[in-house]
Design a protein around this motif. Structure first.
Motif, PDB file in Angstrom:
ATOM      1  N   GLY A  63       0.779  -1.226   0.000  1.00  0.00           N
ATOM      2  CA  GLY A  63       0.000   0.000   0.000  1.00  0.00           C
ATOM      3  C   GLY A  63       0.812   1.279   0.000  1.00  0.00           C
ATOM      4  N   LEU A  64       2.138   1.172  -0.091  1.00  0.00           N
ATOM      5  CA  LEU A  64       2.987   2.364  -0.024  1.00  0.00           C
ATOM      6  C   LEU A  64       3.641   2.728  -1.357  1.00  0.00           C
ATOM      7  CD1 LEU A  64       4.844   1.674   3.360  1.00  0.00           C
ATOM      8  CD2 LEU A  64       2.867   3.171   2.981  1.00  0.00           C
ATOM      9  N   LEU A  65       3.570   1.830  -2.341  1.00  0.00           N
ATOM     10  CA  LEU A  65       4.334   2.032  -3.574  1.00  0.00           C
ATOM     11  C   LEU A  65       3.519   2.600  -4.735  1.00  0.00           C
ATOM     12  CD1 LEU A  65       6.496  -1.232  -3.519  1.00  0.00           C
ATOM     13  CD2 LEU A  65       7.180   1.079  -2.851  1.00  0.00           C
ATOM     14  N   ALA A  71       6.048   9.841   2.607  1.00  0.00           N
ATOM     15  CA  ALA A  71       7.080   9.566   3.609  1.00  0.00           C
ATOM     16  C   ALA A  71       8.097   8.564   3.075  1.00  0.00           C
ATOM     17  CB  ALA A  71       6.442   9.042   4.893  1.00  0.00           C
ATOM     18  N   LEU A  72       7.620   7.555   2.350  1.00  0.00           N
ATOM     19  CA  LEU A  72       8.538   6.582   1.764  1.00  0.00           C
ATOM     20  C   LEU A  72       9.404   7.250   0.704  1.00  0.00           C
ATOM     21  CD1 LEU A  72       9.593   3.724   1.541  1.00  0.00           C
ATOM     22  CD2 LEU A  72       7.719   3.209  -0.053  1.00  0.00           C
ATOM     23  N   ARG A  73       8.809   8.124  -0.102  1.00  0.00           N
ATOM     24  CA  ARG A  73       9.589   8.862  -1.095  1.00  0.00           C
ATOM     25  C   ARG A  73      10.723   9.632  -0.418  1.00  0.00           C
ATOM     26  NH1 ARG A  73       7.226  10.790  -5.433  1.00  0.00           N
ATOM     27  NH2 ARG A  73       5.250  11.082  -4.315  1.00  0.00           N
ATOM     28  N   SER A  74      10.375  10.320   0.657  1.00  0.00           N
ATOM     29  CA  SER A  74      11.367  11.102   1.386  1.00  0.00           C
ATOM     30  C   SER A  74      12.499  10.231   1.908  1.00  0.00           C
ATOM     31  CB  SER A  74      10.686  11.842   2.544  1.00  0.00           C
ATOM     32  OG  SER A  74      11.621  12.557   3.313  1.00  0.00           O
ATOM     33  N   GLU A  75      12.159   9.039   2.405  1.00  0.00           N
ATOM     34  CA  GLU A  75      13.182   8.140   2.933  1.00  0.00           C
ATOM     35  C   GLU A  75      14.062   7.574   1.816  1.00  0.00           C
ATOM     36  OE1 GLU A  75      13.780   7.303   6.539  1.00  0.00           O
ATOM     37  OE2 GLU A  75      13.011   9.299   6.065  1.00  0.00           O
ATOM     38  N   ILE A  76      13.464   7.235   0.680  1.00  0.00           N
ATOM     39  CA  ILE A  76      14.255   6.731  -0.447  1.00  0.00           C
ATOM     40  C   ILE A  76      15.259   7.788  -0.897  1.00  0.00           C
ATOM     41  CG2 ILE A  76      14.161   6.022  -2.869  1.00  0.00           C
ATOM     42  CD1 ILE A  76      11.420   4.772  -2.262  1.00  0.00           C
ATOM     43  N   LEU A  77      14.795   9.027  -1.033  1.00  0.00           N
ATOM     44  CA  LEU A  77      15.693  10.107  -1.453  1.00  0.00           C
ATOM     45  C   LEU A  77      16.787  10.353  -0.417  1.00  0.00           C
ATOM     46  CD1 LEU A  77      13.061  12.617  -2.892  1.00  0.00           C
ATOM     47  CD2 LEU A  77      14.669  11.204  -4.188  1.00  0.00           C
ATOM     48  N   ARG A  78      16.424  10.219   0.846  1.00  0.00           N
ATOM     49  CA  ARG A  78      17.418  10.423   1.910  1.00  0.00           C
ATOM     50  C   ARG A  78      18.500   9.350   1.845  1.00  0.00           C
ATOM     51  NH1 ARG A  78      18.187   8.972   7.300  1.00  0.00           N
ATOM     52  NH2 ARG A  78      16.433   7.520   7.206  1.00  0.00           N
ATOM     53  N   TYR A  79      18.110   8.109   1.648  1.00  0.00           N
ATOM     54  CA  TYR A  79      19.117   7.053   1.537  1.00  0.00           C
ATOM     55  C   TYR A  79      19.941   7.212   0.256  1.00  0.00           C
ATOM     56  CZ  TYR A  79      17.229   4.689   5.621  1.00  0.00           C
ATOM     57  OH  TYR A  79      16.845   4.391   6.901  1.00  0.00           O
ATOM     58  N   GLY A  80      19.320   7.778  -0.779  1.00  0.00           N
ATOM     59  CA  GLY A  80      20.078   8.071  -1.990  1.00  0.00           C
ATOM     60  C   GLY A  80      21.213   9.045  -1.740  1.00  0.00           C
ATOM     61  N   LYS A  81      21.028   9.948  -0.774  1.00  0.00           N
ATOM     62  CA  LYS A  81      22.093  10.899  -0.441  1.00  0.00           C
ATOM     63  C   LYS A  81      23.317  10.195   0.140  1.00  0.00           C
ATOM     64  CE  LYS A  81      19.441  15.134   0.416  1.00  0.00           C
ATOM     65  NZ  LYS A  81      19.157  16.192   1.427  1.00  0.00           N
ATOM     66  N   ALA A 335      16.531 -14.828 -10.241  1.00  0.00           N
ATOM     67  CA  ALA A 335      15.211 -14.394  -9.790  1.00  0.00           C
ATOM     68  C   ALA A 335      15.285 -12.919  -9.418  1.00  0.00           C
ATOM     69  CB  ALA A 335      14.755 -15.215  -8.584  1.00  0.00           C
ATOM     70  N   GLU A 336      14.158 -12.235  -9.540  1.00  0.00           N
ATOM     71  CA  GLU A 336      14.071 -10.850  -9.081  1.00  0.00           C
ATOM     72  C   GLU A 336      13.822 -10.885  -7.580  1.00  0.00           C
ATOM     73  OE1 GLU A 336      14.978  -8.879 -11.148  1.00  0.00           O
ATOM     74  OE2 GLU A 336      14.167  -9.226 -13.144  1.00  0.00           O
ATOM     75  N   VAL A 337      14.770 -10.401  -6.816  1.00  0.00           N
ATOM     76  CA  VAL A 337      14.701 -10.479  -5.362  1.00  0.00           C
ATOM     77  C   VAL A 337      14.057  -9.211  -4.804  1.00  0.00           C
ATOM     78  CG1 VAL A 337      16.056 -10.658  -3.238  1.00  0.00           C
ATOM     79  CG2 VAL A 337      16.722 -11.969  -5.265  1.00  0.00           C
ATOM     80  N   GLY A 338      13.039  -9.382  -3.960  1.00  0.00           N
ATOM     81  CA  GLY A 338      12.452  -8.243  -3.269  1.00  0.00           C
ATOM     82  C   GLY A 338      11.266  -7.634  -3.994  1.00  0.00           C
ATOM     83  N   ARG A 339      10.881  -6.446  -3.540  1.00  0.00           N
ATOM     84  CA  ARG A 339       9.734  -5.707  -4.079  1.00  0.00           C
ATOM     85  C   ARG A 339      10.237  -4.606  -4.999  1.00  0.00           C
ATOM     86  NH1 ARG A 339       4.436  -4.618  -2.083  1.00  0.00           N
ATOM     87  NH2 ARG A 339       3.285  -3.986  -3.957  1.00  0.00           N
ATOM     88  N   GLU A 340       9.504  -4.361  -6.064  1.00  0.00           N
ATOM     89  CA  GLU A 340       9.971  -3.439  -7.094  1.00  0.00           C
ATOM     90  C   GLU A 340       9.168  -2.143  -7.111  1.00  0.00           C
ATOM     91  OE1 GLU A 340      11.102  -4.842 -11.261  1.00  0.00           O
ATOM     92  OE2 GLU A 340       9.152  -3.886 -11.617  1.00  0.00           O
TER      93      GLU A 340
END
Length: 408
Positions: A63-65, A71-81, A335-340
């Motif tokens: 339900g987040l993708l 909030a998830l977008r913000s966290e993804i961008l933060r980890y990208g830094k 195999a594709e590992v994880g959620r995309e």
């Protein structure tokens, strides 16, 4: 034998050319970034708090993708830094006496790499070592061509109390850069699957496994460095809510998945991978064991990025037949590992991204731009998307206009 030698020479030549271009690009960035770099976008910081396990993928980001949660977008961008910091801190210059090391100490790395307000402290440098046996003619080549070990990233831990409160826990981050040295390029093309135990499965790409597990004469393996530091930090902060987040781009994304596998097997803690443009890593059994142990992988994929479609083949839905059997015997069934989280350069509001080439589609800056712009599969671009967060892409585009000199 002659074919193998010719192939090795071709790969080495390609890797050398690519490494030289990376060094040239790094020098250009250093020389003109102060005058040409566009402004960075202001990102809204969102409190995670008690929901942190959801955002770390405990329930696979259900339900987040789609649509992408802010909030998830913000966290993804933060980890990208953190990944950007790993690239920025790396010495790309093969003429430098410190080539393939970190330009900064642990204490100054984040501050000097564009992330001074992270709320984290770097606790350890990390290194990857190649096990490739080079042909004899390499002895006559420059020493940087045969650099066996290189700085690959770092471990950091959240120490700012305000940031810890916002996150709802203390966070250990492991960040990896992508392919940058000749021997890393050679390891990338070692794509045959290798077994991780004596029972024949799970299996992972032999080149990635080599970089993760090989020791140097005076250096522990990447696996050993990570294991030692994570064990130390878990002991220091024992009793606190804590997460382990591994993030990387390209080769760094692949090493991130292997790192998560090692951490969950060793420590049994929820370990999340935020993967940007990562290649396939292992087979289906590997993915199942990773998730069963508490590992969660969020793969950010650009549809136009060919790197995310290799190596090997993926067989959907458990199909059977002689082709499936033959491919399995060759050791090429991945195999594709994880959620995309699937994005597409063609949906970008920027013309230069939509018209980008194969290399551009794989750039970390493009990935961060697409994450920042994406809304949902039905409405790919959000109306408020900031269009200015492609620092490096804009930098090189403007430089090309001024000098008409190719840099890629």
């Amino acid at each position: 034998m002659r074919l193998a030698i010719n192939l090795s020479h071709h790969v080495m030549t390609t890797a050398t050319t690519t490494t030289t271009r990376l060094a040239h690009r790094h020098r250009l960035v250093t020389a003109i970034s102060t005058t040409l770099a566009p402004p960075k976008p202001t990102q809204r910081v969102i409190r995670i708090g008690k929901q942190w396990r959801e955002y770390q993928g405990l329930h696979n980001w259900e339900g987040l993708l789609d649509p992408l949660d802010d909030a998830l977008r913000s966290e993804i961008l933060r980890y990208g830094k953190f990944v950007e910091a790993a690239y920025t801190a790396f010495d790309f210059d093969p003429d430098s006496p410190t080539y393939a090391t970190s330009l900064h100490s642990r204490h100054s790395l984040l501050a000097n790499s564009g992330f001074p307000d992270s709320g984290y402290r770097v606790t350890r440098h990390l290194h990857a070592t190649s096990s490739v046996d080079l042909p004899a003619w390499v002895d006559r080549a420059p020493t940087w061509l045969s650099k066996q070990s290189s700085w690959i990233g770092f471990v950091a831990v959240s120490t700012d109390e305000t940031e810890i409160a916002r996150l709802g826990r203390r966070d250990i981050v492991i960040a990896y850069r992508g392919t940058s040295t000749c021997l890393e390029w050679l390891e990338n093309v070692r794509t045959g699957l290798t077994c991780l135990d004596h029972h024949g499965s799970p299996m992972v790409a032999s080149g990635f496994w080599s970089l993760y597990t090989t020791r140097a004469r005076e250096l522990a393996s990447l696996r050993e460095e990570v294991r030692e530091e994570v064990r130390r930090l878990l002991s220091v902060y024992k009793g606190e809510p804590i997460s382990v987040t591994v993030t990387g781009h390209s080769l760094g994304a692949a090493l991130g998945v292997l790192t998560a596998y090692g951490v969950v097997r060793e420590f049994g803690v929820l370990t999340t991978v935020v993967s940007f443009g990562g290649p396939r890593v292992g087979n289906e059994r590997f993915g199942r064991e990773l998730e069963r142990g508490g590992g969660r992988v969020l793969r950010i994929v650009n549809t136009q990025d060919v790197i995310t479609k290799v190596p090997g083949f993926v067989i959907e839905g458990g199909r059977e037949g002689w082709v499936t059997k033959w491919l399995s015997e060759t050791g090429w069934v991945y195999a594709e590992v994880g959620r995309e989280l699937r994005l597409n350069s063609s949906d970008s509001p920027r013309k230069d991204v939509r018209a980008g080439n194969v290399a551009t589609c794989h750039e970390l800056g493009v990935y961060l731009h697409l994450v920042n712009s994406f809304m949902s599969s039905r409405c790919p671009i959000r109306a408020t998307a900031d269009q200015t967060n492609l620092d490096f892409l804009n930098l090189f585009a403007r430089y090309r206009q001024r000098t008409r000199t190719p840099v890629a």
